[in-house]
Design a protein around this motif. Sequence first.
Motif, mmCIF file in Angstrom:
data_model
loop_
_atom_site.group_PDB
_atom_site.id
_atom_site.type_symbol
_atom_site.label_atom_id
_atom_site.label_comp_id
_atom_site.label_asym_id
_atom_site.label_seq_id
_atom_site.Cartn_x
_atom_site.Cartn_y
_atom_site.Cartn_z
ATOM 1 N N ARG A 27 0.813 -1.222 0.000
ATOM 2 C CA ARG A 27 0.000 0.000 0.000
ATOM 3 C C ARG A 27 0.845 1.269 0.000
ATOM 4 O O ARG A 27 0.428 2.296 -0.519
ATOM 5 N N SER A 28 2.016 1.210 0.599
ATOM 6 C CA SER A 28 2.891 2.385 0.704
ATOM 7 C C SER A 28 4.267 2.022 0.170
ATOM 8 O O SER A 28 4.985 1.225 0.788
ATOM 9 N N PHE A 29 4.618 2.597 -0.965
ATOM 10 C CA PHE A 29 5.905 2.268 -1.572
ATOM 11 C C PHE A 29 6.370 3.423 -2.453
ATOM 12 O O PHE A 29 5.594 4.327 -2.779
ATOM 13 N N SER A 30 7.625 3.374 -2.820
ATOM 14 C CA SER A 30 8.178 4.350 -3.759
ATOM 15 C C SER A 30 8.232 3.726 -5.143
ATOM 16 O O SER A 30 8.722 2.601 -5.316
ATOM 17 N N GLY A 36 -2.417 20.250 5.946
ATOM 18 C CA GLY A 36 -2.515 18.860 6.378
ATOM 19 C C GLY A 36 -3.053 17.917 5.325
ATOM 20 O O GLY A 36 -3.371 16.764 5.638
ATOM 21 N N GLU A 37 -3.132 18.364 4.061
ATOM 22 C CA GLU A 37 -3.730 17.513 3.022
ATOM 23 C C GLU A 37 -2.979 16.206 2.841
ATOM 24 O O GLU A 37 -3.575 15.160 2.571
ATOM 25 N N ALA A 38 -1.645 16.234 2.995
ATOM 26 C CA ALA A 38 -0.847 15.039 2.713
ATOM 27 C C ALA A 38 -1.271 13.846 3.560
ATOM 28 O O ALA A 38 -1.258 12.701 3.086
ATOM 29 N N VAL A 39 -1.634 14.088 4.802
ATOM 30 C CA VAL A 39 -1.970 12.959 5.672
ATOM 31 C C VAL A 39 -3.271 12.281 5.258
ATOM 32 O O VAL A 39 -3.518 11.131 5.636
ATOM 33 N N THR A 40 -4.102 12.966 4.483
ATOM 34 C CA THR A 40 -5.350 12.342 4.035
ATOM 35 C C THR A 40 -5.070 11.215 3.035
ATOM 36 O O THR A 40 -5.953 10.407 2.755
ATOM 37 N N TYR A 41 -3.862 11.193 2.491
ATOM 38 C CA TYR A 41 -3.470 10.148 1.551
ATOM 39 C C TYR A 41 -2.731 9.005 2.240
ATOM 40 O O TYR A 41 -2.256 8.089 1.578
ATOM 41 N N GLY A 73 3.775 8.385 -1.870
ATOM 42 C CA GLY A 73 2.780 9.070 -1.066
ATOM 43 C C GLY A 73 1.787 9.875 -1.873
ATOM 44 O O GLY A 73 1.379 9.501 -2.984
ATOM 45 N N ILE A 74 1.419 11.029 -1.330
ATOM 46 C CA ILE A 74 0.419 11.882 -1.961
ATOM 47 C C ILE A 74 0.857 12.333 -3.349
ATOM 48 O O ILE A 74 0.034 12.440 -4.264
ATOM 49 N N LEU A 75 2.140 12.595 -3.547
ATOM 50 C CA LEU A 75 2.621 13.074 -4.842
ATOM 51 C C LEU A 75 2.460 12.001 -5.908
ATOM 52 O O LEU A 75 2.108 12.293 -7.051
ATOM 53 N N LYS A 76 2.695 10.755 -5.535
ATOM 54 C CA LYS A 76 2.488 9.648 -6.470
ATOM 55 C C LYS A 76 1.011 9.500 -6.804
ATOM 56 O O LYS A 76 0.630 9.384 -7.984
ATOM 57 N N GLU A 126 -3.380 9.994 -10.691
ATOM 58 C CA GLU A 126 -4.761 10.413 -10.945
ATOM 59 C C GLU A 126 -4.850 11.254 -12.215
ATOM 60 O O GLU A 126 -5.839 11.192 -12.952
ATOM 61 N N ARG A 127 -3.799 12.038 -12.474
ATOM 62 C CA ARG A 127 -3.802 12.909 -13.654
ATOM 63 C C ARG A 127 -3.511 12.138 -14.938
ATOM 64 O O ARG A 127 -3.721 12.654 -16.036
ATOM 65 N N GLY A 128 -3.017 10.924 -14.807
ATOM 66 C CA GLY A 128 -2.774 10.084 -15.971
ATOM 67 C C GLY A 128 -1.506 10.449 -16.723
ATOM 68 O O GLY A 128 -0.808 11.405 -16.397
ATOM 69 N N GLY A 129 -1.226 9.659 -17.764
ATOM 70 C CA GLY A 129 -0.087 9.949 -18.623
ATOM 71 C C GLY A 129 1.243 9.427 -18.123
ATOM 72 O O GLY A 129 2.276 9.690 -18.755
ATOM 73 N N LEU A 130 1.239 8.669 -17.027
ATOM 74 C CA LEU A 130 2.472 8.096 -16.495
ATOM 75 C C LEU A 130 2.308 6.582 -16.369
ATOM 76 O O LEU A 130 1.198 6.084 -16.203
ATOM 77 N N ARG A 131 3.424 5.881 -16.405
ATOM 78 C CA ARG A 131 3.381 4.439 -16.156
ATOM 79 C C ARG A 131 4.586 4.048 -15.300
ATOM 80 O O ARG A 131 5.642 4.685 -15.367
ATOM 81 N N PRO A 132 4.433 3.019 -14.492
ATOM 82 C CA PRO A 132 5.534 2.608 -13.629
ATOM 83 C C PRO A 132 6.619 1.867 -14.408
ATOM 84 O O PRO A 132 6.317 1.075 -15.313
#
Length: 340
Positions: A117-120, A280-285, A197-200, A205-211
């Motif tokens: 659930r939480s990874f880089s 505090g938005e980051a913690v919501t993610y 985290g939130i940045l990922k 969500e905005r699309g256009g990226l792949r891992p």
Amino acid sequence: MIKIRHALPPLLALTALAASAACGTAEAGPGGAETTELRYQGSVGAVTFAELAEDLGYLDGVRLRWIGNTTSGPQDIQSVATGQTDVGGAFNGAIVKLRAAGAPIKALVGYYGSDARSFSGYYVTADSPIRTARDLIGKKIGVNTLGAHHEAVIKEYLKRGGLTTEEIDQVQLVVVPPVNTEQALRQGRLDVGTLGGILKDKALERGGLRPLFADIDLFGPFTAGSVVMRDDFIARNPGTVRKFVTGFAKAVAWTQTHTREEVVARYERIIAGRGRGEDGEAVTYWKSSGVAGRGGVIAAGEFQTWIDWLLREGDLRPGQVKPADLYTNEFNPYADGSGS
């Protein structure tokens, strides 16, 4: 030829740092009594396990004194080594390197890691021709700092992909503030961006990226970083250290045994009440602690992995340091499996 650069100071500089640290003394209370106040650095828009432990009433009389926010894990533990703070945390590989240079620090409890659930993740644009490790030769990868978690993971990926040392040296790691990584990737200033985290989540969500790959693809779920204190502080304040580590470990376990909604609500309340003028938005993610061991109990393999990596990189000599030199679970109540 562009080579990967290192953020951790070279061994000579680290040795000088360790020598200067040895000139300091651990704080103690009046008349030699143990200190009950711990200086630490926080993180903008985030709640540390120490702060959570304090809010939950787990620190048993130990007080925290926030002196500012850290810029990176290596900076945080260097502040501990030089006596500017009493407790800090970093990637386990950074702890290995600093301890090997002679810094008098010891890891006491795990505090971050990666799981399903939480990874880089390491991402490219959807139309990027990059598909394999070999495609990264001559390319730029954005990371938050050098000489830490992401450099270790990326170089492991390149090695497992069959690249030689000379080929790995042609991959450039570029330090980019995490908040700017997505934009730099989309604008073509980076070929690969490191996101977590939130940045990922927002970027995807905005699309256009792949891992391209993720750290858990290489190592599975693992605790990646630990909290450290100075050896002399531990020796002079064993009761305080035990109370702090016990409370910290209980806070880690609290997040491991409560729902995501409960953890997020608690974090939001803590941020709103501490008056640092932060979002505090980051913690919501928040999704999980990422810590593998119950209550942050440290496993020898969580250091041996990075000892082996540093030996391969030529940053350590054989036998220079071993896991037992680096950490102790002595103060963690979950070490015996009970948590009592």
